[in-house]
Scaffold this motif. Sequence first.
Motif, PDB file in Angstrom:
ATOM      1  N   GLY A  62      -6.988  -1.156  29.563  1.00 55.93           N
ATOM      2  CA  GLY A  62      -7.591  -0.077  29.856  1.00 55.93           C
ATOM      3  C   GLY A  62      -7.636   0.229  31.634  1.00 55.93           C
ATOM      4  O   GLY A  62      -7.066  -0.806  32.014  1.00 55.93           O
ATOM      5  N   LYS A  63      -8.363   0.834  31.997  1.00 53.55           N
ATOM      6  CA  LYS A  63      -8.488   1.024  33.501  1.00 53.55           C
ATOM      7  C   LYS A  63      -9.240  -0.248  34.276  1.00 53.55           C
ATOM      8  O   LYS A  63      -8.901  -0.505  35.152  1.00 53.55           O
ATOM      9  CB  LYS A  63      -9.309   2.304  33.753  1.00 53.55           C
ATOM     10  CG  LYS A  63     -10.749   2.147  33.509  1.00 53.55           C
ATOM     11  CD  LYS A  63     -11.443   3.604  33.918  1.00 53.55           C
ATOM     12  CE  LYS A  63     -12.808   3.477  33.322  1.00 53.55           C
ATOM     13  NZ  LYS A  63     -13.555   4.723  33.820  1.00 53.55           N
ATOM     14  N   ARG A  64      -9.951  -0.836  33.416  1.00 52.15           N
ATOM     15  CA  ARG A  64     -10.382  -2.238  34.092  1.00 52.15           C
ATOM     16  C   ARG A  64      -9.345  -3.452  33.508  1.00 52.15           C
ATOM     17  O   ARG A  64      -9.972  -4.654  33.785  1.00 52.15           O
ATOM     18  CB  ARG A  64     -11.741  -2.604  33.500  1.00 52.15           C
ATOM     19  CG  ARG A  64     -12.805  -1.341  33.976  1.00 52.15           C
ATOM     20  CD  ARG A  64     -14.267  -1.668  33.282  1.00 52.15           C
ATOM     21  NE  ARG A  64     -14.291  -1.575  31.884  1.00 52.15           N
ATOM     22  CZ  ARG A  64     -15.275  -1.049  31.117  1.00 52.15           C
ATOM     23  NH1 ARG A  64     -16.426  -0.739  31.874  1.00 52.15           N
ATOM     24  NH2 ARG A  64     -15.203  -0.957  29.880  1.00 52.15           N
ATOM     25  N   GLY A  65      -8.366  -3.278  33.272  1.00 57.14           N
ATOM     26  CA  GLY A  65      -7.362  -4.469  32.658  1.00 57.14           C
ATOM     27  C   GLY A  65      -7.651  -4.696  31.493  1.00 57.14           C
ATOM     28  O   GLY A  65      -8.105  -4.158  30.486  1.00 57.14           O
ATOM     29  N   THR A  67      -8.667  -6.678  27.957  1.00 57.48           N
ATOM     30  CA  THR A  67      -9.581  -7.105  27.170  1.00 57.48           C
ATOM     31  C   THR A  67      -9.171  -7.965  25.816  1.00 57.48           C
ATOM     32  O   THR A  67      -8.444  -7.368  25.174  1.00 57.48           O
ATOM     33  CB  THR A  67     -10.886  -6.003  26.591  1.00 57.48           C
ATOM     34  OG1 THR A  67     -11.393  -5.275  27.879  1.00 57.48           O
ATOM     35  CG2 THR A  67     -11.882  -6.545  25.817  1.00 57.48           C
ATOM     36  N   GLN A  72     -15.292  -7.963  21.689  1.00 54.82           N
ATOM     37  CA  GLN A  72     -15.238  -7.617  22.970  1.00 54.82           C
ATOM     38  C   GLN A  72     -15.032  -6.322  23.389  1.00 54.82           C
ATOM     39  O   GLN A  72     -15.510  -5.409  23.783  1.00 54.82           O
ATOM     40  CB  GLN A  72     -14.528  -8.298  23.891  1.00 54.82           C
ATOM     41  CG  GLN A  72     -14.560  -8.045  25.492  1.00 54.82           C
ATOM     42  CD  GLN A  72     -16.194  -8.176  25.897  1.00 54.82           C
ATOM     43  OE1 GLN A  72     -16.751  -9.426  25.651  1.00 54.82           O
ATOM     44  NE2 GLN A  72     -16.837  -7.289  26.349  1.00 54.82           N
ATOM     45  N   THR A  73     -14.018  -5.744  22.635  1.00 52.48           N
ATOM     46  CA  THR A  73     -13.578  -4.211  22.387  1.00 52.48           C
ATOM     47  C   THR A  73     -14.479  -3.292  21.951  1.00 52.48           C
ATOM     48  O   THR A  73     -14.914  -2.664  22.342  1.00 52.48           O
ATOM     49  CB  THR A  73     -12.095  -4.088  21.654  1.00 52.48           C
ATOM     50  OG1 THR A  73     -11.132  -5.173  22.170  1.00 52.48           O
ATOM     51  CG2 THR A  73     -11.702  -2.821  21.514  1.00 52.48           C
ATOM     52  N   ASN A  76     -17.505  -3.069  24.292  1.00 51.57           N
ATOM     53  CA  ASN A  76     -16.903  -2.220  25.446  1.00 51.57           C
ATOM     54  C   ASN A  76     -16.884  -0.795  25.020  1.00 51.57           C
ATOM     55  O   ASN A  76     -17.407  -0.043  25.844  1.00 51.57           O
ATOM     56  CB  ASN A  76     -15.663  -2.553  26.080  1.00 51.57           C
ATOM     57  CG  ASN A  76     -15.573  -3.745  26.770  1.00 51.57           C
ATOM     58  OD1 ASN A  76     -16.447  -4.539  26.976  1.00 51.57           O
ATOM     59  ND2 ASN A  76     -14.073  -4.434  27.102  1.00 51.57           N
ATOM     60  N   SER A  79     -20.789   0.073  25.008  1.00 51.28           N
ATOM     61  CA  SER A  79     -21.187   0.219  26.445  1.00 51.28           C
ATOM     62  C   SER A  79     -20.770   1.380  26.913  1.00 51.28           C
ATOM     63  O   SER A  79     -21.580   2.215  27.629  1.00 51.28           O
ATOM     64  CB  SER A  79     -20.761  -0.938  27.087  1.00 51.28           C
ATOM     65  OG  SER A  79     -21.249  -0.553  28.699  1.00 51.28           O
ATOM     66  N   SER A  80     -19.552   1.747  27.038  1.00 49.98           N
ATOM     67  CA  SER A  80     -18.884   3.154  27.382  1.00 49.98           C
ATOM     68  C   SER A  80     -19.205   4.369  26.960  1.00 49.98           C
ATOM     69  O   SER A  80     -19.308   5.532  27.530  1.00 49.98           O
ATOM     70  CB  SER A  80     -17.244   3.130  27.539  1.00 49.98           C
ATOM     71  OG  SER A  80     -16.959   1.938  28.193  1.00 49.98           O
ATOM     72  N   HIS A 142      -2.844  -0.145  24.609  1.00 48.43           N
ATOM     73  CA  HIS A 142      -2.864   0.164  26.187  1.00 48.43           C
ATOM     74  C   HIS A 142      -3.049   1.719  26.343  1.00 48.43           C
ATOM     75  O   HIS A 142      -2.488   2.854  25.907  1.00 48.43           O
ATOM     76  CB  HIS A 142      -1.552  -0.059  26.765  1.00 48.43           C
ATOM     77  CG  HIS A 142      -1.531   0.190  28.319  1.00 48.43           C
ATOM     78  ND1 HIS A 142      -0.205  -0.186  28.870  1.00 48.43           N
ATOM     79  CD2 HIS A 142      -2.414   0.538  29.129  1.00 48.43           C
ATOM     80  CE1 HIS A 142      -0.593   0.170  30.447  1.00 48.43           C
ATOM     81  NE2 HIS A 142      -1.881   0.175  30.338  1.00 48.43           N
ATOM     82  N   ASN A 144      -4.704   4.888  28.742  1.00 50.87           N
ATOM     83  CA  ASN A 144      -5.023   5.248  30.218  1.00 50.87           C
ATOM     84  C   ASN A 144      -5.683   6.620  30.173  1.00 50.87           C
ATOM     85  O   ASN A 144      -5.793   7.370  29.148  1.00 50.87           O
ATOM     86  CB  ASN A 144      -3.656   5.761  30.995  1.00 50.87           C
ATOM     87  CG  ASN A 144      -3.009   6.698  30.843  1.00 50.87           C
ATOM     88  OD1 ASN A 144      -3.154   7.382  29.848  1.00 50.87           O
ATOM     89  ND2 ASN A 144      -2.351   6.909  31.848  1.00 50.87           N
TER      90      ASN A 144
END
Length: 147
Positions: A62-65, A67, A72-73, A76, A79-80, A142, A144
């Motif tokens: 994603g935008k932060r590179g 994962t 962890q996904t 994330n 959290s988002s 992937h 965006n």
Amino acid sequence: MTKNLFGGCTLLLLTACATTRPAAVQAPIRQVLTTQAAAWNRGDIPAFMQGYWRSDSLVFIGKRGPTYGWQQTLDNYRSSYPDATAMGQLAFSDLYITPNGPQAAHVVGRWHLTRPTAGDVGGHFLLVFRQVKGHWVIVADHTNSER
């Protein structure tokens, strides 16, 4: 010569039998995406994550590179998108599903979140699907966003 012709015909026949029928791959992948959207739209991130490969080898870019890993996904996403209001309503469109063999495919498409209070957001994605233990799952994502 006859032996070579027979061998060539046999190889051609085996290749034809092994060729993936697009519908045999596309329908179950569309179902995964439909199930994911329904889970998202009821605010159920863990159910949404069932479309992903439950492995440390899952990759989400994603935008932060990148994962790595299912957990962890999931973390994330939580959290988002801390609540149903932040999640909004998800829609997938412009899906282009390409089989890469009988047990792999990639999908290019668009996603859109309708969020009355937080503002709409959307973008494009490329998903790599693989059939694992008889189930189609996303092994690489992937995504965006266009804001």
